[in-house]
Enzyme design. Sequence first.
Site, PDB file in Angstrom:
ATOM      1  N   ILE A 149       0.869  -1.172   0.000  1.00  0.00           N
ATOM      2  CA  ILE A 149       0.000   0.000   0.000  1.00  0.00           C
ATOM      3  C   ILE A 149       0.909   1.228   0.000  1.00  0.00           C
ATOM      4  O   ILE A 149       2.065   1.158   0.412  1.00  0.00           O
ATOM      5  CB  ILE A 149      -0.987   0.031   1.196  1.00  0.00           C
ATOM      6  CG1 ILE A 149      -0.258  -0.014   2.532  1.00  0.00           C
ATOM      7  CG2 ILE A 149      -1.980  -1.108   1.094  1.00  0.00           C
ATOM      8  CD1 ILE A 149      -1.204   0.076   3.725  1.00  0.00           C
ATOM      9  N   ASP A 150       0.395   2.340  -0.486  1.00  0.00           N
ATOM     10  CA  ASP A 150       1.206   3.536  -0.654  1.00  0.00           C
ATOM     11  C   ASP A 150       1.782   4.028   0.673  1.00  0.00           C
ATOM     12  O   ASP A 150       1.226   3.776   1.743  1.00  0.00           O
ATOM     13  CB  ASP A 150       0.381   4.659  -1.280  1.00  0.00           C
ATOM     14  CG  ASP A 150      -0.118   4.319  -2.665  1.00  0.00           C
ATOM     15  OD1 ASP A 150       0.498   3.460  -3.321  1.00  0.00           O
ATOM     16  OD2 ASP A 150      -1.132   4.912  -3.090  1.00  0.00           O
ATOM     17  N   LYS A 151       2.864   4.764   0.572  1.00  0.00           N
ATOM     18  CA  LYS A 151       3.535   5.306   1.750  1.00  0.00           C
ATOM     19  C   LYS A 151       2.555   6.019   2.673  1.00  0.00           C
ATOM     20  O   LYS A 151       2.539   5.781   3.885  1.00  0.00           O
ATOM     21  CB  LYS A 151       4.641   6.277   1.308  1.00  0.00           C
ATOM     22  CG  LYS A 151       5.266   7.064   2.455  1.00  0.00           C
ATOM     23  CD  LYS A 151       6.240   8.105   1.945  1.00  0.00           C
ATOM     24  CE  LYS A 151       6.761   8.963   3.087  1.00  0.00           C
ATOM     25  NZ  LYS A 151       7.689  10.032   2.611  1.00  0.00           N
ATOM     26  N   ARG A 270      -7.042   5.852  -5.827  1.00  0.00           N
ATOM     27  CA  ARG A 270      -6.745   7.269  -6.025  1.00  0.00           C
ATOM     28  C   ARG A 270      -6.991   7.677  -7.475  1.00  0.00           C
ATOM     29  O   ARG A 270      -7.581   8.742  -7.745  1.00  0.00           O
ATOM     30  CB  ARG A 270      -5.301   7.554  -5.624  1.00  0.00           C
ATOM     31  CG  ARG A 270      -5.007   7.231  -4.167  1.00  0.00           C
ATOM     32  CD  ARG A 270      -3.512   7.211  -3.867  1.00  0.00           C
ATOM     33  NE  ARG A 270      -2.922   8.535  -4.025  1.00  0.00           N
ATOM     34  CZ  ARG A 270      -1.615   8.762  -3.954  1.00  0.00           C
ATOM     35  NH1 ARG A 270      -0.776   7.764  -3.753  1.00  0.00           N
ATOM     36  NH2 ARG A 270      -1.150   9.996  -4.098  1.00  0.00           N
TER      37      ARG A 270
END
Length: 348
Positions: A149-151, A270
Amino acid sequence: AGLPLSSMTDPLRIVLPDGPLLRLDKALAAALPESAGLSRSRLQALIAAGAVRAGGAVLRDPAARLAPGTAITVAVPAPTPLALQPEAIPLDIVFEDADLLVVDKPAGMVVHPAPGAETGTLVLALLAHCGDGLSGIGGALRPGIVHRIDKDTSGLLVVAKSDRAHRGLAADFARHAIDRMYQALCWGVPEPGSPRLRGLPGVTEGPDGLTVARAIARHATDRKRMAVVAAGGRTAVTHLRVKTRFGPSARPLASAIACRLETGRTHQIRVHLAHIGHPLIGDPVYGRARTPPTGLKPSAVAALKAFSRQALHAGHLGFQHPVTGANLSFDAAPPPDFNTLFTILKTL
Protein backbone atom coordinates in the site's frame (compact mmCIF):
# COMPACT_ATOMS: atom_id res chain seq x y z
CA ALA A 1 25.66 -18.55 -22.88
CA GLY A 2 23.03 -18.35 -20.23
CA LEU A 3 23.36 -18.59 -16.48
CA PRO A 4 24.63 -22.00 -15.39
CA LEU A 5 21.84 -24.23 -14.18
CA SER A 6 23.96 -25.10 -11.15
CA SER A 7 23.33 -21.57 -9.83
CA MET A 8 19.57 -22.11 -9.99
CA THR A 9 16.90 -23.74 -7.90
CA ASP A 10 15.05 -26.70 -9.48
CA PRO A 11 14.14 -25.51 -13.01
CA LEU A 12 10.54 -25.19 -14.13
CA ARG A 13 9.60 -27.15 -17.25
CA ILE A 14 6.62 -26.38 -19.47
CA VAL A 15 5.38 -27.22 -22.97
CA LEU A 16 3.69 -24.39 -24.83
CA PRO A 17 0.04 -25.29 -25.45
CA ASP A 18 -1.84 -25.11 -28.73
CA GLY A 19 -3.20 -21.72 -29.65
CA PRO A 20 -2.12 -18.41 -31.18
CA LEU A 21 1.57 -17.57 -31.14
CA LEU A 22 2.42 -15.28 -28.23
CA ARG A 23 5.51 -13.35 -27.24
CA LEU A 24 7.82 -15.52 -25.16
CA ASP A 25 7.26 -13.49 -21.99
CA LYS A 26 3.48 -13.55 -22.42
CA ALA A 27 3.48 -17.25 -23.28
CA LEU A 28 5.47 -18.08 -20.16
CA ALA A 29 3.25 -15.92 -17.95
CA ALA A 30 0.18 -17.72 -19.29
CA ALA A 31 1.62 -21.25 -19.16
CA LEU A 32 3.42 -21.20 -15.81
CA PRO A 33 1.28 -21.97 -12.74
CA GLU A 34 0.39 -19.03 -10.52
CA SER A 35 2.07 -20.86 -7.65
CA ALA A 36 5.42 -20.19 -9.36
CA GLY A 37 5.06 -16.57 -8.24
CA LEU A 38 6.69 -15.19 -11.40
CA SER A 39 5.31 -11.93 -12.76
CA ARG A 40 5.79 -10.95 -16.40
CA SER A 41 8.46 -8.39 -15.42
CA ARG A 42 10.27 -11.07 -13.40
CA LEU A 43 10.12 -13.42 -16.40
CA GLN A 44 11.55 -10.70 -18.65
CA ALA A 45 14.46 -10.32 -16.24
CA LEU A 46 15.06 -14.08 -16.27
CA ILE A 47 15.00 -14.11 -20.08
CA ALA A 48 17.56 -11.29 -20.17
CA ALA A 49 19.74 -13.21 -17.69
CA GLY A 50 19.78 -16.30 -19.92
CA ALA A 51 17.73 -18.45 -17.57
CA VAL A 52 15.17 -19.52 -20.22
CA ARG A 53 16.03 -22.29 -22.68
CA ALA A 54 14.44 -24.40 -25.40
CA GLY A 55 16.21 -27.55 -26.60
CA GLY A 56 19.34 -26.44 -24.79
CA ALA A 57 19.44 -23.09 -26.59
CA VAL A 58 19.24 -19.91 -24.53
CA LEU A 59 16.27 -17.66 -25.38
CA ARG A 60 17.05 -13.98 -24.86
CA ASP A 61 14.33 -12.22 -26.84
CA PRO A 62 11.15 -11.70 -24.79
CA ALA A 63 9.29 -10.91 -28.04
CA ALA A 64 10.26 -14.19 -29.74
CA ARG A 65 7.30 -16.31 -30.85
CA LEU A 66 7.64 -20.07 -30.43
CA ALA A 67 5.49 -22.82 -31.90
CA PRO A 68 3.00 -24.77 -29.78
CA GLY A 69 4.57 -27.89 -28.32
CA THR A 70 7.94 -26.22 -27.70
CA ALA A 71 9.48 -27.49 -24.46
CA ILE A 72 10.89 -24.67 -22.35
CA THR A 73 12.99 -24.71 -19.19
CA VAL A 74 12.96 -21.77 -16.80
CA ALA A 75 15.79 -21.92 -14.29
CA VAL A 76 14.95 -19.61 -11.39
CA PRO A 77 18.01 -18.29 -9.52
CA ALA A 78 18.31 -19.10 -5.86
CA PRO A 79 17.41 -16.08 -3.71
CA THR A 80 20.31 -13.70 -3.15
CA PRO A 81 21.03 -12.03 0.17
CA LEU A 82 19.52 -8.61 0.65
CA ALA A 83 22.00 -5.76 1.01
CA LEU A 84 19.75 -4.22 3.65
CA GLN A 85 20.30 -3.44 7.29
CA PRO A 86 17.40 -4.53 9.54
CA GLU A 87 15.97 -1.81 11.74
CA ALA A 88 14.25 -2.40 15.06
CA ILE A 89 11.15 -0.36 14.25
CA PRO A 90 8.03 -1.11 16.31
CA LEU A 91 5.32 -2.87 14.31
CA ASP A 92 1.61 -3.14 14.97
CA ILE A 93 1.20 -6.87 14.28
CA VAL A 94 -2.41 -8.03 14.42
CA PHE A 95 -1.73 -11.69 13.54
CA GLU A 96 1.29 -13.94 13.21
CA ASP A 97 2.01 -17.64 12.83
CA ALA A 98 4.78 -19.73 11.27
CA ASP A 99 3.72 -18.90 7.68
CA LEU A 100 2.55 -15.31 7.62
CA LEU A 101 1.81 -12.18 9.56
CA VAL A 102 -0.64 -9.30 9.17
CA VAL A 103 0.57 -5.82 10.05
CA ASP A 104 -1.23 -2.50 10.45
CA LYS A 105 1.10 -0.09 8.62
CA PRO A 106 1.15 3.55 9.72
CA ALA A 107 0.80 6.36 7.23
CA GLY A 108 4.21 7.71 6.25
CA MET A 109 5.99 4.34 6.18
CA VAL A 110 7.33 3.11 2.84
CA VAL A 111 6.86 -0.63 2.31
CA HIS A 112 10.12 -1.42 0.49
CA PRO A 113 13.39 0.57 0.37
CA ALA A 114 13.75 2.74 -2.70
CA PRO A 115 15.86 5.73 -3.75
CA GLY A 116 15.08 8.50 -1.29
CA ALA A 117 13.53 6.05 1.19
CA GLU A 118 16.38 3.77 2.18
CA THR A 119 15.58 3.66 5.90
CA GLY A 120 12.53 3.38 8.13
CA THR A 121 10.71 1.01 5.77
CA LEU A 122 8.39 -1.86 6.55
CA VAL A 123 10.77 -4.39 4.98
CA LEU A 124 13.62 -3.30 7.26
CA ALA A 125 11.33 -3.55 10.28
CA LEU A 126 10.21 -7.03 9.17
CA LEU A 127 13.81 -8.16 8.72
CA ALA A 128 14.51 -7.14 12.32
CA HIS A 129 11.34 -8.79 13.62
CA CYS A 130 11.52 -12.05 11.62
CA GLY A 131 15.25 -12.49 11.11
CA ASP A 132 15.65 -15.09 8.36
CA GLY A 133 11.98 -16.08 8.56
CA LEU A 134 10.61 -14.28 5.49
CA SER A 135 9.90 -15.83 2.10
CA GLY A 136 12.29 -15.32 -0.80
CA ILE A 137 10.54 -16.36 -4.01
CA GLY A 138 10.63 -12.82 -5.41
CA GLY A 139 14.32 -13.11 -6.29
CA ALA A 140 15.88 -11.47 -3.21
CA LEU A 141 16.35 -13.39 -0.03
CA ARG A 142 13.27 -13.32 2.18
CA PRO A 143 11.60 -9.98 1.42
CA GLY A 144 8.17 -11.45 2.28
CA ILE A 145 6.21 -8.75 0.45
CA VAL A 146 3.15 -10.06 -1.41
CA HIS A 147 1.36 -6.73 -1.93
CA ARG A 148 1.89 -3.09 -1.01
CA ILE A 149 0.00 0.00 0.00
CA ASP A 150 1.21 3.54 -0.65
CA LYS A 151 3.53 5.31 1.75
CA ASP A 152 0.86 7.72 2.96
CA THR A 153 -1.94 5.17 3.07
CA SER A 154 -2.42 3.45 6.42
CA GLY A 155 -3.75 -0.01 7.14
CA LEU A 156 -3.48 -3.76 6.78
CA LEU A 157 -0.99 -5.83 4.78
CA VAL A 158 -0.31 -9.55 4.81
CA VAL A 159 3.34 -10.62 4.72
CA ALA A 160 4.57 -14.11 3.79
CA LYS A 161 7.06 -15.84 6.06
CA SER A 162 7.21 -19.15 4.18
CA ASP A 163 7.59 -19.70 0.43
CA ARG A 164 4.48 -21.89 0.49
CA ALA A 165 2.46 -19.04 1.97
CA HIS A 166 3.96 -16.58 -0.52
CA ARG A 167 2.96 -18.73 -3.51
CA GLY A 168 -0.53 -19.32 -2.15
CA LEU A 169 -1.15 -15.65 -1.36
CA ALA A 170 0.26 -14.53 -4.73
CA ALA A 171 -2.12 -16.93 -6.47
CA ASP A 172 -5.08 -15.62 -4.44
CA PHE A 173 -4.21 -12.01 -5.26
CA ALA A 174 -3.92 -12.93 -8.95
CA ARG A 175 -7.39 -14.50 -8.99
CA HIS A 176 -8.88 -11.68 -6.92
CA ALA A 177 -9.70 -13.96 -3.97
CA ILE A 178 -8.48 -11.51 -1.30
CA ASP A 179 -11.14 -9.35 0.37
CA ARG A 180 -9.80 -5.80 0.67
CA MET A 181 -11.89 -2.88 1.86
CA TYR A 182 -10.62 0.68 2.24
CA GLN A 183 -12.11 3.64 4.09
CA ALA A 184 -11.76 6.93 2.25
CA LEU A 185 -12.72 10.58 2.51
CA CYS A 186 -13.28 12.23 -0.86
CA TRP A 187 -14.53 15.49 -2.30
CA GLY A 188 -18.18 15.41 -3.33
CA VAL A 189 -20.41 12.32 -3.35
CA PRO A 190 -19.78 9.52 -5.90
CA GLU A 191 -23.20 7.91 -5.76
CA PRO A 192 -25.63 6.21 -8.12
CA GLY A 193 -27.97 8.63 -9.81
CA SER A 194 -25.39 11.37 -10.22
CA PRO A 195 -26.18 13.01 -13.58
CA ARG A 196 -22.50 13.76 -14.13
CA LEU A 197 -21.46 10.12 -13.64
CA ARG A 198 -24.34 8.51 -15.52
CA GLY A 199 -23.07 7.33 -18.88
CA LEU A 200 -19.38 7.86 -18.03
CA PRO A 201 -17.47 5.00 -19.75
CA GLY A 202 -16.60 2.21 -17.34
CA VAL A 203 -18.85 3.49 -14.53
CA THR A 204 -21.91 1.40 -13.67
CA GLU A 205 -24.56 1.67 -10.99
CA GLY A 206 -25.54 -1.13 -8.65
CA PRO A 207 -27.84 -1.55 -5.66
CA ASP A 208 -25.04 -0.70 -3.22
CA GLY A 209 -23.12 1.96 -5.12
CA LEU A 210 -20.89 2.50 -8.12
CA THR A 211 -18.39 0.30 -9.90
CA VAL A 212 -15.49 1.88 -11.77
CA ALA A 213 -13.95 -0.50 -14.32
CA ARG A 214 -11.24 1.39 -16.20
CA ALA A 215 -7.80 0.11 -17.15
CA ILE A 216 -4.78 1.79 -15.57
CA ALA A 217 -1.26 2.33 -16.92
CA ARG A 218 1.71 4.59 -16.33
CA HIS A 219 1.02 8.22 -17.15
CA ALA A 220 2.25 9.10 -20.64
CA THR A 221 4.50 11.94 -19.48
CA ASP A 222 4.86 11.58 -15.69
CA ARG A 223 6.25 8.12 -14.91
CA LYS A 224 5.61 8.55 -11.18
CA ARG A 225 1.88 8.75 -11.78
CA MET A 226 -0.72 6.29 -13.04
CA ALA A 227 -3.63 7.16 -15.31
CA VAL A 228 -6.85 5.73 -16.72
CA VAL A 229 -6.27 4.69 -20.33
CA ALA A 230 -8.70 3.92 -23.14
CA ALA A 231 -6.53 1.18 -24.64
CA GLY A 232 -3.88 -1.08 -23.17
CA GLY A 233 -3.06 -0.87 -19.50
CA ARG A 234 -4.12 -3.37 -16.86
CA THR A 235 -7.72 -4.14 -15.93
CA ALA A 236 -8.74 -2.31 -12.76
CA VAL A 237 -12.08 -2.57 -10.95
CA THR A 238 -13.11 -0.60 -7.85
CA HIS A 239 -16.48 -0.84 -6.07
CA LEU A 240 -17.59 2.32 -4.22
CA ARG A 241 -20.27 2.75 -1.57
CA VAL A 242 -21.14 6.06 0.10
CA LYS A 243 -21.30 5.82 3.89
CA THR A 244 -21.63 9.42 5.13
CA ARG A 245 -22.27 12.76 3.43
CA PHE A 246 -20.73 15.95 4.81
CA GLY A 247 -22.25 19.37 4.36
CA PRO A 248 -25.60 20.68 3.09
CA SER A 249 -27.88 17.93 1.82
CA ALA A 250 -28.54 19.85 -1.40
CA ARG A 251 -24.84 20.05 -2.21
CA PRO A 252 -22.57 18.00 0.07
CA LEU A 253 -18.97 19.11 0.24
CA ALA A 254 -17.43 15.68 0.83
CA SER A 255 -18.23 12.10 1.77
CA ALA A 256 -16.88 9.03 3.55
CA ILE A 257 -16.90 6.02 1.25
CA ALA A 258 -16.05 2.33 1.39
CA CYS A 259 -13.88 1.13 -1.49
CA ARG A 260 -13.64 -2.58 -2.26
CA LEU A 261 -10.83 -3.63 -4.56
CA GLU A 262 -11.60 -6.31 -7.12
CA THR A 263 -8.13 -5.80 -8.58
CA GLY A 264 -5.11 -4.20 -6.95
CA ARG A 265 -3.26 -1.91 -9.33
CA THR A 266 -0.82 0.80 -8.30
CA HIS A 267 -2.71 3.84 -6.94
CA GLN A 268 -5.97 2.26 -8.13
CA ILE A 269 -8.45 3.90 -5.74
CA ARG A 270 -6.74 7.27 -6.03
CA VAL A 271 -6.72 7.16 -9.83
CA HIS A 272 -10.30 5.92 -10.19
CA LEU A 273 -11.73 8.49 -7.80
CA ALA A 274 -9.82 11.33 -9.46
CA HIS A 275 -10.99 10.08 -12.87
CA ILE A 276 -14.66 10.34 -11.91
CA GLY A 277 -14.15 13.78 -10.37
CA HIS A 278 -14.13 12.82 -6.67
CA PRO A 279 -10.45 12.80 -5.64
CA LEU A 280 -9.40 11.87 -2.16
CA ILE A 281 -9.12 14.72 0.30
CA GLY A 282 -5.47 15.64 0.74
CA ASP A 283 -4.18 13.65 -2.23
CA PRO A 284 -1.07 15.60 -3.33
CA VAL A 285 -0.72 13.74 -6.65
CA TYR A 286 -4.22 13.10 -8.00
CA GLY A 287 -6.19 15.73 -6.12
CA ARG A 288 -6.62 19.38 -6.88
CA ALA A 289 -6.04 22.17 -4.41
CA ARG A 290 -9.51 23.15 -3.27
CA THR A 291 -10.47 26.30 -1.42
CA PRO A 292 -13.02 25.42 1.27
CA PRO A 293 -16.32 27.25 0.67
CA THR A 294 -17.15 30.31 2.67
CA GLY A 295 -19.14 29.88 5.84
CA LEU A 296 -17.22 26.91 7.23
CA LYS A 297 -16.02 26.93 10.81
CA PRO A 298 -12.36 27.95 11.12
CA SER A 299 -11.57 24.54 12.62
CA ALA A 300 -12.96 22.81 9.52
CA VAL A 301 -11.05 25.09 7.14
CA ALA A 302 -7.82 24.50 9.08
CA ALA A 303 -8.34 20.71 9.13
CA LEU A 304 -9.02 20.50 5.39
CA LYS A 305 -5.98 22.61 4.56
CA ALA A 306 -3.71 20.74 6.97
CA PHE A 307 -4.54 17.21 5.80
CA SER A 308 -1.68 16.80 3.35
CA ARG A 309 -1.87 13.08 2.56
CA GLN A 310 -4.52 11.06 0.78
CA ALA A 311 -7.38 10.25 3.18
CA LEU A 312 -7.23 6.49 2.61
CA HIS A 313 -7.07 3.61 5.07
CA ALA A 314 -6.88 -0.14 4.34
CA GLY A 315 -9.32 -1.08 7.06
CA HIS A 316 -10.32 -4.67 6.22
CA LEU A 317 -8.39 -7.69 4.96
CA GLY A 318 -9.83 -11.17 4.55
CA PHE A 319 -8.38 -14.31 2.97
CA GLN A 320 -8.03 -18.04 3.29
CA HIS A 321 -4.83 -19.09 5.02
CA PRO A 322 -2.65 -20.51 2.21
CA VAL A 323 -1.31 -23.32 4.41
CA THR A 324 -3.96 -24.20 7.00
CA GLY A 325 -7.01 -23.30 4.89
CA ALA A 326 -8.55 -21.32 7.77
CA ASN A 327 -10.67 -18.30 6.85
CA LEU A 328 -9.04 -15.19 8.30
CA SER A 329 -10.56 -11.74 8.64
CA PHE A 330 -9.00 -8.61 10.12
CA ASP A 331 -10.14 -5.05 10.75
CA ALA A 332 -8.11 -2.03 11.77
CA ALA A 333 -9.46 1.34 12.88
CA PRO A 334 -8.24 4.43 11.00
CA PRO A 335 -5.40 6.43 12.57
CA PRO A 336 -6.06 9.53 14.70
CA ASP A 337 -5.54 12.08 11.91
CA PHE A 338 -8.13 10.34 9.73
CA ASN A 339 -10.62 10.12 12.62
CA THR A 340 -10.07 13.77 13.53
CA LEU A 341 -10.79 14.89 9.98
CA PHE A 342 -13.89 12.67 9.86
CA THR A 343 -15.19 14.18 13.11
CA ILE A 344 -14.65 17.73 11.88
CA LEU A 345 -16.32 17.01 8.55
CA LYS A 346 -19.40 15.81 10.43
CA THR A 347 -19.81 19.35 11.80
CA LEU A 348 -20.21 20.87 8.32
